[in-house]
Design a protein around this motif. Structure first.
Motif, PDB file in Angstrom:
ATOM      1  N   PHE A 334       4.465 -10.953  -5.834  1.00 50.43           N
ATOM      2  CA  PHE A 334       3.562 -11.089  -4.695  1.00 50.43           C
ATOM      3  C   PHE A 334       3.780  -9.956  -3.698  1.00 50.43           C
ATOM      4  O   PHE A 334       2.821  -9.346  -3.191  1.00 50.43           O
ATOM      5  CB  PHE A 334       3.797 -12.449  -4.026  1.00 50.43           C
ATOM      6  N   VAL A 335       5.048  -9.681  -3.413  1.00 48.72           N
ATOM      7  CA  VAL A 335       5.337  -8.599  -2.468  1.00 48.72           C
ATOM      8  C   VAL A 335       4.804  -7.270  -3.006  1.00 48.72           C
ATOM      9  O   VAL A 335       4.198  -6.470  -2.270  1.00 48.72           O
ATOM     10  CB  VAL A 335       6.862  -8.520  -2.201  1.00 48.72           C
ATOM     11  N   ALA A 336       5.021  -7.069  -4.333  1.00 45.52           N
ATOM     12  CA  ALA A 336       4.530  -5.814  -4.921  1.00 45.52           C
ATOM     13  C   ALA A 336       3.006  -5.757  -4.869  1.00 45.52           C
ATOM     14  O   ALA A 336       2.420  -4.722  -4.532  1.00 45.52           O
ATOM     15  CB  ALA A 336       5.019  -5.701  -6.359  1.00 45.52           C
ATOM     16  N   ALA A 337       2.348  -6.892  -5.204  1.00 53.47           N
ATOM     17  CA  ALA A 337       0.886  -6.909  -5.193  1.00 53.47           C
ATOM     18  C   ALA A 337       0.340  -6.729  -3.785  1.00 53.47           C
ATOM     19  O   ALA A 337      -0.610  -5.959  -3.547  1.00 53.47           O
ATOM     20  CB  ALA A 337       0.384  -8.220  -5.792  1.00 53.47           C
ATOM     21  N   VAL A 338       0.923  -7.447  -2.821  1.00 53.02           N
ATOM     22  CA  VAL A 338       0.456  -7.327  -1.440  1.00 53.02           C
ATOM     23  C   VAL A 338       0.687  -5.908  -0.918  1.00 53.02           C
ATOM     24  O   VAL A 338      -0.161  -5.334  -0.222  1.00 53.02           O
ATOM     25  CB  VAL A 338       1.148  -8.382  -0.551  1.00 53.02           C
ATOM     26  N   SER A 339       1.858  -5.364  -1.290  1.00 59.22           N
ATOM     27  CA  SER A 339       2.123  -3.989  -0.840  1.00 59.22           C
ATOM     28  C   SER A 339       1.081  -3.021  -1.390  1.00 59.22           C
ATOM     29  O   SER A 339       0.578  -2.138  -0.665  1.00 59.22           O
ATOM     30  CB  SER A 339       3.527  -3.562  -1.294  1.00 59.22           C
ATOM     31  N   HIS A 340       0.748  -3.214  -2.664  1.00 56.49           N
ATOM     32  CA  HIS A 340      -0.268  -2.348  -3.265  1.00 56.49           C
ATOM     33  C   HIS A 340      -1.627  -2.582  -2.636  1.00 56.49           C
ATOM     34  O   HIS A 340      -2.373  -1.631  -2.314  1.00 56.49           O
ATOM     35  CB  HIS A 340      -0.325  -2.598  -4.776  1.00 56.49           C
ATOM     36  N   GLU A 341      -1.965  -3.877  -2.447  1.00 60.99           N
ATOM     37  CA  GLU A 341      -3.265  -4.203  -1.868  1.00 60.99           C
ATOM     38  C   GLU A 341      -3.366  -3.701  -0.425  1.00 60.99           C
ATOM     39  O   GLU A 341      -4.452  -3.346   0.036  1.00 60.99           O
ATOM     40  CB  GLU A 341      -3.495  -5.727  -1.909  1.00 60.99           C
ATOM     41  N   LEU A 342      -2.258  -3.694   0.292  1.00 58.00           N
ATOM     42  CA  LEU A 342      -2.284  -3.190   1.669  1.00 58.00           C
ATOM     43  C   LEU A 342      -2.295  -1.657   1.686  1.00 58.00           C
ATOM     44  O   LEU A 342      -3.000  -1.029   2.488  1.00 58.00           O
ATOM     45  CB  LEU A 342      -1.058  -3.707   2.432  1.00 58.00           C
ATOM     46  N   ARG A 343      -1.509  -1.072   0.801  1.00 58.32           N
ATOM     47  CA  ARG A 343      -1.371   0.387   0.828  1.00 58.32           C
ATOM     48  C   ARG A 343      -2.695   1.089   0.476  1.00 58.32           C
ATOM     49  O   ARG A 343      -3.058   2.097   1.097  1.00 58.32           O
ATOM     50  CB  ARG A 343      -0.274   0.812  -0.153  1.00 58.32           C
ATOM     51  N   THR A 344      -3.409   0.537  -0.508  1.00 61.81           N
ATOM     52  CA  THR A 344      -4.640   1.208  -0.956  1.00 61.81           C
ATOM     53  C   THR A 344      -5.702   1.279   0.136  1.00 61.81           C
ATOM     54  O   THR A 344      -6.198   2.381   0.461  1.00 61.81           O
ATOM     55  CB  THR A 344      -5.184   0.498  -2.207  1.00 61.81           C
ATOM     56  N   PRO A 345      -6.110   0.136   0.753  1.00 66.21           N
ATOM     57  CA  PRO A 345      -7.136   0.250   1.800  1.00 66.21           C
ATOM     58  C   PRO A 345      -6.651   0.997   3.031  1.00 66.21           C
ATOM     59  O   PRO A 345      -7.416   1.729   3.664  1.00 66.21           O
ATOM     60  CB  PRO A 345      -7.475  -1.202   2.117  1.00 66.21           C
ATOM     61  N   ILE A 346      -5.367   0.829   3.363  1.00 67.69           N
ATOM     62  CA  ILE A 346      -4.863   1.530   4.546  1.00 67.69           C
ATOM     63  C   ILE A 346      -4.892   3.042   4.311  1.00 67.69           C
ATOM     64  O   ILE A 346      -5.284   3.840   5.190  1.00 67.69           O
ATOM     65  CB  ILE A 346      -3.448   1.049   4.900  1.00 67.69           C
ATOM     66  N   ALA A 347      -4.482   3.457   3.109  1.00 61.03           N
ATOM     67  CA  ALA A 347      -4.505   4.888   2.806  1.00 61.03           C
ATOM     68  C   ALA A 347      -5.937   5.439   2.848  1.00 61.03           C
ATOM     69  O   ALA A 347      -6.190   6.534   3.383  1.00 61.03           O
ATOM     70  CB  ALA A 347      -3.881   5.124   1.437  1.00 61.03           C
ATOM     71  N   ALA A 348      -6.873   4.655   2.273  1.00 63.26           N
ATOM     72  CA  ALA A 348      -8.269   5.108   2.280  1.00 63.26           C
ATOM     73  C   ALA A 348      -8.822   5.169   3.701  1.00 63.26           C
ATOM     74  O   ALA A 348      -9.522   6.131   4.091  1.00 63.26           O
ATOM     75  CB  ALA A 348      -9.117   4.178   1.420  1.00 63.26           C
ATOM     76  N   MET A 349      -8.502   4.181   4.504  1.00 59.88           N
ATOM     77  CA  MET A 349      -8.994   4.149   5.883  1.00 59.88           C
ATOM     78  C   MET A 349      -8.374   5.273   6.708  1.00 59.88           C
ATOM     79  O   MET A 349      -9.050   5.911   7.530  1.00 59.88           O
ATOM     80  CB  MET A 349      -8.690   2.777   6.496  1.00 59.88           C
ATOM     81  N   ARG A 350      -7.110   5.548   6.500  1.00 60.36           N
ATOM     82  CA  ARG A 350      -6.472   6.644   7.248  1.00 60.36           C
ATOM     83  C   ARG A 350      -7.072   7.990   6.842  1.00 60.36           C
ATOM     84  O   ARG A 350      -7.301   8.868   7.684  1.00 60.36           O
ATOM     85  CB  ARG A 350      -4.973   6.649   6.991  1.00 60.36           C
TER      86      ARG A 350
END
Length: 559
Positions: A334-350
């Motif tokens: 879950f931590v790995a999935a959430v980290s990935h799910e958070l990292r992808t949109p945040i990276a795209a938005m930044r």
């Protein structure tokens, strides 16, 4: 088992625990068998000692009267001191009359050529008075008459003789006589109350020594007739003890000759010589062996219960350890999935924000595309945060329901509207079949809408995203009406091993992991929790290659 499990470790652990339980069961079985033998031996030893104590008490009671006749140095028969005997008996009678089995003291004289003369001790006069021979003493009288072998000559007799006469026990004690001496033979005769011994003294002694756990039967040894007791003859008694015993020089007709004092209370051994009576004991359970067997069976069941509890406890420990390991792995996933799910949109938005801030986006069409990407990534980020917060709220406590009658078509439309962006981006074909006249359901529209939205998103993400059908129809009975809302796709389906666990928190199926489908493994767990909190249910029907169908069942408003 979850990913990363090593089956051989669990098999080895369970095998070791099973061997430990088997060894413990074997040791307990041996201990219980030894305990059974010890209990039986202890019960038999208690019964033996108590029975011998009862017999000795009776002997001691009778001997206390008999020894008065032989107190002091034994006199020659022609010097027999009748007055000394009367004096001793009178003192003893005043002290023990109320508690003694002795009924009377007699002196009998066998004069040559005459019938035996019988005199009885008179307590009030404190002397001997003439008495008639009781009818039950005919055999005793003939025995005294036969003691004179020929005129002027007498047989030699040793020790007292015990005779049962009617309801009395009579102790006949000849005085020493030298053969050939021409004088009368004297006999001291003590009468004991046999009925009182059998019906009063023995029951009291048995209750004091054995309580009420044992049945007893008092028999006449010569004939086997039952004299007293709470049971029959007991052909197989636990223990038998002789009463009114003796060890003289052979029995007289109907009696026997005891000699010497009774055995001491400390020296308890074999029953000794036969007696006039026989006292048999048997445990109320049937026998001491049956009592030990019943106790053994009870101990065996208790032992099996303890072993069962221990086995269940061990199984629970293993299951909890395995579950904790699985939960730990799921949480890591879950931590790995959430980290990935958070990292992808945040990276795209930044990245988009940097491009906009640096002035790299100049024309309006390009700016609109950047804005659409930011909105889409923000929506995905918001959905992820909402899933995590919803699961946290459900894990802490049940959802605060506000069940009100809600129309099924409105709930379905609201969920489809919430999933519209995902439907549009996937170019998914949606079929909606709502049975006409469906009753309202008792539901909190916000929570139920979240459950439907999770089911639809799961179908769009894992079901290929090309076709989706929502079907609502009646179900249940008239007394308990229900409405079923089914969400169906034509995707690859779910593997049987995954189908049993897809509603577990953080669990992601093998296909989702293999295809790198985004998600945290919380949507289905949240949907089932919401359904159950509303008194409904959520189940899945799927076969590999044939799509998947999730069925949400909710209680309907009775018409």
């Amino acid at each position: 088992m979850g990913n990363g499990d090593k089956p051989w470790r669990w098999i080895a652990t369970l095998s070791a625990l099973a061997l430990a339980l088997a060894a413990l069961a074997f040791l307990q079985a041996r201990w219980l068998n030894e305990l059974r033998t010890a209990d039986q031996e202890r019960a038999m030893e208690h019964l033996r000692r108590s029975a011998m104590r009862i017999s000795q008490t009776v002997d001691r009671e009778m001997f206390s009267a008999v020894r008065l006749v032989f107190r002091g140095p034994r006199p020659r028969s022609d010097e027999f001191d009748e007055n000394a005997l009367i004096e001793r008996w009178s003192e003893w009678w005043d002290e023990r009359n109320a508690n003694s089995l002795a009924k009377a003291l007699y002196l009998a004289e066998n004069r040559p050529g005459q019938d035996p003369v019988l005199r009885r001790f008179h307590p009030e006069r404190a002397n001997l008075v003439g008495a008639e021979w009781p009818s039950a003493w005919d055999e005793l009288k003939r025995h005294i008459e036969s003691s004179q072998a020929e005129p002027g000559r007498f047989r030699v007799f040793f020790g007292p003789m015990i005779v049962e006469a009617g309801e009395s026990l009579v102790v006949l004690m000849p005085r020493p006589i030298t053969p050939g001496r021409p004088f009368a033979g004297r006999w001291a005769v003590i009468e004991f109350d046999a009925r009182r011994l059998a019906t009063e003294m023995l029951p009291r002694l048995i209750e004091e020594n054995l309580g009420e756990e044992y049945q007893y039967s008092l028999l006449r040894r010569s004939s086997g007739d039952v004299i007293a007791g709470a049971g029959p003859k007991f052909t197989n008694p636990d223990f038998t003890v002789q009463l009114v015993r003796g060890g003289g020089r052979g029995p007289t007709p109907g009696g026997q000759q005891p000699s010497g004092p009774p055995p001491s209370e400390e020296l308890i051994g074999p029953p000794g010589p036969p007696g006039l009576w026989e006292l048999r004991f048997r445990h109320e359970a049937g026998s001491v062996a049956q009592l030990a067997a019943a106790t053994h069976r009870r101990n065996v069941w208790l032992s099996l219960g303890v072993l069962a509890v221990m086995a269940a406890a061990m199984a629970m420990v293993v299951a909890n350890a395995r579950r904790a390991g699985m939960l730990g792995r799921q949480q890591m996933d879950f931590v790995a999935a959430v980290s990935h799910e958070l990292r992808t949109p945040i990276a795209a938005m930044r990245s988009a924000a940097d491009n906009l801030a640096d002035g790299l986006v100049r024309d309006e069409a390009q700016a609109r595309r950047y804005g659409e990407m930011l909105r889409q990534q923000g929506r995905q980020l918001g959905d992820l945060v909402e899933q995590v917060l919803s699961f946290a709220g459900l894990a802490a406590h049940a959802p605060s329901k506000n069940p009100r009658p809600s129309a099924v078509p409105e709930l379905v439309d609201q969920a489809l509207t919430a999933c519209a962006p995902l439907i549009s981006s996937s170019a998914c074909e949606v079929e909606k079949r709502i049975e006409p006249g469906l009753p309202n359901v008792l539901a909190d529209s916000t929570w139920v809408g979240l459950a439907l939205r999770n089911l639809m998103q799961n179908a769009l993400l894992h079901g290929g995203g090309k076709w989706l059908r929502v079907d609502a129809h009646r179900n249940g009975t008239n007394s308990q009406p229900q409405v079923e809302i089914a969400v169906e796709d034509k995707g690859p389906g779910i593997e049987p091993a995954d189908l049993q666990r897809i509603f577990e928190p953080f669990y992601r199926g093998q296909t989702a992991v293999r295809n790198a489908v985004r998600g945290a493994g919380l949507g289905l767990a949240i949907a089932r929790k919401i359904a159950e909190s509303h008194g409904g249910s959520l189940r899945a029907e799927s076969r590999p290659g044939s799509g998947t169908r999730f069925i949400l069942s909710l209680p309907a408003v009775k018409s």
